[in-house]
Motif scaffolding. Structure first.
Motif, PDB file in Angstrom:
ATOM      1  N   THR A  70       0.843  -1.194   0.000  1.00 37.32           N
ATOM      2  CA  THR A  70       0.000   0.000   0.000  1.00 37.32           C
ATOM      3  C   THR A  70       0.879   1.245   0.000  1.00 37.32           C
ATOM      4  OG1 THR A  70      -1.739  -1.139   1.237  1.00 37.32           O
ATOM      5  CG2 THR A  70      -1.821   1.263   1.212  1.00 37.32           C
ATOM      6  N   CYS A  71       0.852   1.972  -1.097  1.00 43.85           N
ATOM      7  CA  CYS A  71       1.637   3.203  -1.224  1.00 43.85           C
ATOM      8  C   CYS A  71       0.778   4.380  -0.765  1.00 43.85           C
ATOM      9  CB  CYS A  71       2.080   3.412  -2.673  1.00 43.85           C
ATOM     10  SG  CYS A  71       2.838   1.969  -3.431  1.00 43.85           S
ATOM     11  N   VAL A  72       1.293   5.179   0.123  1.00 44.70           N
ATOM     12  CA  VAL A  72       0.526   6.291   0.701  1.00 44.70           C
ATOM     13  C   VAL A  72       1.183   7.620   0.345  1.00 44.70           C
ATOM     14  CG1 VAL A  72      -0.357   7.328   2.822  1.00 44.70           C
ATOM     15  CG2 VAL A  72      -0.232   4.836   2.606  1.00 44.70           C
ATOM     16  N   LEU A  73       0.389   8.533  -0.165  1.00 40.41           N
ATOM     17  CA  LEU A  73       0.832   9.903  -0.434  1.00 40.41           C
ATOM     18  C   LEU A  73       0.175  10.842   0.567  1.00 40.41           C
ATOM     19  CD1 LEU A  73       2.029  12.257  -2.212  1.00 40.41           C
ATOM     20  CD2 LEU A  73      -0.136  12.174  -3.476  1.00 40.41           C
ATOM     21  N   PRO A  85       1.230  21.199  10.231  1.00 39.96           N
ATOM     22  CA  PRO A  85       2.044  20.365   9.341  1.00 39.96           C
ATOM     23  C   PRO A  85       2.806  19.234  10.026  1.00 39.96           C
ATOM     24  CG  PRO A  85       2.312  22.689   8.804  1.00 39.96           C
ATOM     25  CD  PRO A  85       1.530  22.635  10.078  1.00 39.96           C
ATOM     26  N   TYR A  86       3.034  19.338  11.360  1.00 32.54           N
ATOM     27  CA  TYR A  86       3.768  18.247  12.004  1.00 32.54           C
ATOM     28  C   TYR A  86       3.000  16.926  11.915  1.00 32.54           C
ATOM     29  CZ  TYR A  86       0.852  19.297  16.158  1.00 32.54           C
ATOM     30  OH  TYR A  86      -0.190  19.523  17.019  1.00 32.54           O
ATOM     31  N   ASN A  87       1.681  16.993  11.684  1.00 36.56           N
ATOM     32  CA  ASN A  87       0.903  15.777  11.494  1.00 36.56           C
ATOM     33  C   ASN A  87       1.371  15.021  10.252  1.00 36.56           C
ATOM     34  OD1 ASN A  87      -1.681  15.598  13.439  1.00 36.56           O
ATOM     35  ND2 ASN A  87      -1.238  17.761  13.005  1.00 36.56           N
ATOM     36  N   ALA A  88       1.706  15.769   9.191  1.00 31.90           N
ATOM     37  CA  ALA A  88       2.203  15.138   7.968  1.00 31.90           C
ATOM     38  C   ALA A  88       3.526  14.423   8.226  1.00 31.90           C
ATOM     39  CB  ALA A  88       2.368  16.189   6.870  1.00 31.90           C
ATOM     40  N   ALA A  89       4.392  15.057   9.019  1.00 35.28           N
ATOM     41  CA  ALA A  89       5.679  14.443   9.348  1.00 35.28           C
ATOM     42  C   ALA A  89       5.478  13.163  10.156  1.00 35.28           C
ATOM     43  CB  ALA A  89       6.536  15.430  10.124  1.00 35.28           C
ATOM     44  N   ALA A  92       4.560  10.473   7.810  1.00 32.22           N
ATOM     45  CA  ALA A  92       5.739  10.099   7.030  1.00 32.22           C
ATOM     46  C   ALA A  92       6.673   9.191   7.827  1.00 32.22           C
ATOM     47  CB  ALA A  92       6.485  11.353   6.578  1.00 32.22           C
ATOM     48  N   ASN A  93       6.745   9.404   9.125  1.00 23.44           N
ATOM     49  CA  ASN A  93       7.635   8.602   9.969  1.00 23.44           C
ATOM     50  C   ASN A  93       7.045   7.241  10.327  1.00 23.44           C
ATOM     51  OD1 ASN A  93       9.675  10.538  10.100  1.00 23.44           O
ATOM     52  ND2 ASN A  93       8.718  11.584  11.834  1.00 23.44           N
ATOM     53  N   LYS A  94       5.735   7.086  10.181  1.00 24.28           N
ATOM     54  CA  LYS A  94       5.075   5.852  10.616  1.00 24.28           C
ATOM     55  C   LYS A  94       4.717   4.910   9.466  1.00 24.28           C
ATOM     56  CE  LYS A  94       4.765   6.429  15.145  1.00 24.28           C
ATOM     57  NZ  LYS A  94       5.300   5.440  16.114  1.00 24.28           N
ATOM     58  N   VAL A  95       4.240   5.463   8.344  1.00 25.95           N
ATOM     59  CA  VAL A  95       3.768   4.619   7.243  1.00 25.95           C
ATOM     60  C   VAL A  95       4.962   3.998   6.525  1.00 25.95           C
ATOM     61  CG1 VAL A  95       2.474   4.565   5.088  1.00 25.95           C
ATOM     62  CG2 VAL A  95       1.702   6.035   6.966  1.00 25.95           C
ATOM     63  N   PRO A  96       5.002   2.676   6.367  1.00 30.48           N
ATOM     64  CA  PRO A  96       6.173   2.014   5.776  1.00 30.48           C
ATOM     65  C   PRO A  96       6.487   2.452   4.346  1.00 30.48           C
ATOM     66  CG  PRO A  96       4.796   0.428   6.926  1.00 30.48           C
ATOM     67  CD  PRO A  96       4.020   1.700   6.875  1.00 30.48           C
ATOM     68  N   VAL A 101       4.509  15.272   0.329  1.00 33.80           N
ATOM     69  CA  VAL A 101       4.579  16.500  -0.464  1.00 33.80           C
ATOM     70  C   VAL A 101       4.049  17.641   0.401  1.00 33.80           C
ATOM     71  CG1 VAL A 101       3.738  17.745  -2.489  1.00 33.80           C
ATOM     72  CG2 VAL A 101       4.315  15.315  -2.673  1.00 33.80           C
ATOM     73  N   LEU A 102       4.900  18.617   0.682  1.00 40.33           N
ATOM     74  CA  LEU A 102       4.513  19.804   1.452  1.00 40.33           C
ATOM     75  C   LEU A 102       4.353  20.974   0.497  1.00 40.33           C
ATOM     76  CD1 LEU A 102       6.961  19.376   4.470  1.00 40.33           C
ATOM     77  CD2 LEU A 102       4.521  18.819   4.402  1.00 40.33           C
ATOM     78  N   VAL A 103       3.233  21.669   0.591  1.00 39.63           N
ATOM     79  CA  VAL A 103       2.925  22.767  -0.321  1.00 39.63           C
ATOM     80  C   VAL A 103       3.134  24.093   0.411  1.00 39.63           C
ATOM     81  CG1 VAL A 103       1.192  23.792  -1.835  1.00 39.63           C
ATOM     82  CG2 VAL A 103       1.231  21.302  -1.483  1.00 39.63           C
ATOM     83  N   PRO A 104       4.130  24.903   0.007  1.00 39.65           N
ATOM     84  CA  PRO A 104       4.388  26.191   0.666  1.00 39.65           C
ATOM     85  C   PRO A 104       3.195  27.136   0.541  1.00 39.65           C
ATOM     86  CG  PRO A 104       6.227  25.544  -0.737  1.00 39.65           C
ATOM     87  CD  PRO A 104       5.099  24.614  -1.056  1.00 39.65           C
ATOM     88  N   ASP A 105       2.968  27.905   1.584  1.00 39.23           N
ATOM     89  CA  ASP A 105       1.932  28.942   1.593  1.00 39.23           C
ATOM     90  C   ASP A 105       0.510  28.394   1.415  1.00 39.23           C
ATOM     91  OD1 ASP A 105       3.894  30.975   1.857  1.00 39.23           O
ATOM     92  OD2 ASP A 105       4.234  30.910  -0.311  1.00 39.23           O
ATOM     93  N   ALA A 106       0.317  27.111   1.617  1.00 37.12           N
ATOM     94  CA  ALA A 106      -1.017  26.530   1.449  1.00 37.12           C
ATOM     95  C   ALA A 106      -1.693  26.371   2.807  1.00 37.12           C
ATOM     96  CB  ALA A 106      -0.917  25.183   0.748  1.00 37.12           C
TER      97      ALA A 106
END
Length: 341
Positions: A70-73, A85-89, A92-96, A101-106
């Motif tokens: 299972t590929c996760v984006l 944004p730390y939720n995204a990190a 990223a650290n947990k999903v194998p 992708v981080l979007v600036p100013d979004a």
């Protein structure tokens, strides 16, 4: 799988930080009113402190056990003040198998950044191998058998072959046309019975409760086939109250399903053992006789048995999970997939 602005840490107090009026309402009244859009109208939902606590205590740690197949984006805005944004990190650290992708100013809703989000998603899908065979080879699943898994048995739903799956050590695969699974057989047409005979089905194990059998009925008696009534809940459900409790756990997300399946396994362990003993005694490598496992939908009780069987035979957990998932197509799909071999 695509995760847009998803929240990993549920108890970060963002509810009070971004919506202070909600925190005030909870302190004063023990609930707050949440206005949500339902089709063409706005509906008001009463959210209690108990429900908020349940939300806060929900754990996303299970994503660390997602299969490598299972590929996760994850796409997240760096100026998201609703879900920081730390939720995204953390995802990223947990999903194998993860792409970030981080979007600036979004912001949380990517206002003015829709094209960037669309491009990230399209590029993600284009990157991953669309050929299922090559994908299986890349995962080390080189020793397997390609066979028609779905079988058209008229009057039965979710009917499929459990064979053909590769063993994790590469030494072989599960023998095909030996163990089948399905939903209940009470609506089996004459053509369906003829199909079971063609498949050499000699034994049918019915895992349903007594009231399900009384409600839906059973397959009519067929020469050469023996039906075994094995209620896997026999040691757990003695009353309507027991039945209600056993069913309610399935409403509690993934943890509820795990609890419900452990109850099935514990209550039905002797009967499950009896099925295995039948297989050892009656299913010969020199003959092509077969057996069928079913409950009502052919999903949960049947699924517990098939997961146990495949696991004991050495099939990889990822493949077992994929086989289990096929019931979404076989029973709940709008257009069921049935293929004649």
């Amino acid at each position: 799988m695509v995760n847009i602005s998803g929240r990993f840490k549920m108890n970060d107090n963002q509810l009070n930080t971004s919506r202070p009026e909600i925190g005030q309402a909870l302190r004063e009244h023990g609930y707050f009113n949440w206005n949500v859009r339902q089709r063409d109208r706005i509906a008001t939902v009463k959210v209690t402190q108990e429900e908020v606590d349940k939300f806060y205590n929900y754990s996303n740690e299970f994503v660390s056990r997602m299969p490598l197949s299972t590929c996760v984006l994850t796409v997240h805005g760096l100026k998201d003040n609703i879900v920081p944004p730390y939720n995204a990190a953390m995802f990223a650290n947990k999903v194998p198998n993860h792409t970030l992708v981080l979007v600036p100013d979004a912001d949380h809703n990517f206002k003015g950044k829709f094209e960037q989000v669309t491009k990230a998603v399209v590029d993600f899908f284009a990157k991953h191998e669309p050929n299922n065979y090559l994908k299986a080879i890349s995962m080390g699943q080189g020793s397997s058998l390609v066979l028609p898994r779905w079988i058209d048995v008229e009057g039965a739903r979710n009917f499929r072959d459990v064979g053909g799956w590769p063993l994790s050590d590469g030494s072989g695969y599960i023998r095909e046309r030996t163990v089948f699974r399905s939903g209940h057989l009470s609506k089996l047409a004459p053509e369906g019975i003829a199909r079971l005979k063609e498949l050499n089905v000699k034994a049918i194990f019915d895992f349903r409760l007594d009231h399900e059998i009384k409600r839906d009925g059973i397959i009519k008696e067929v020469s050469g086939m023996t039906r075994f009534s094995y209620n896997l809940y026999e040691n757990a459900i003695k009353s309507n109250e027991d039945l209600f409790k056993a069913m309610m756990v399935f409403l509690n997300s993934g943890e509820g399903f795990a609890e419900g399946y452990m109850l099935i396994l514990d209550s039905g362990k002797k009967l499950i053992g009896d099925v295995f003993r039948y297989m050892i005694k009656e299913l010969s490598i020199y003959e092509r006789s077969a057996m069928l496992i079913h409950c009502t939908a052919g999903k949960d009780r049947t699924g517990v048995f098939i997961m146990t069987l495949l696991g004991l035979c050495g099939v990889d957990d990822e493949i077992i999970a994929r086989e289990y998932e096929l019931s979404n197509i076989g029973y709940f799909g709008k257009n069921q997939i049935t293929i004649n071999d």
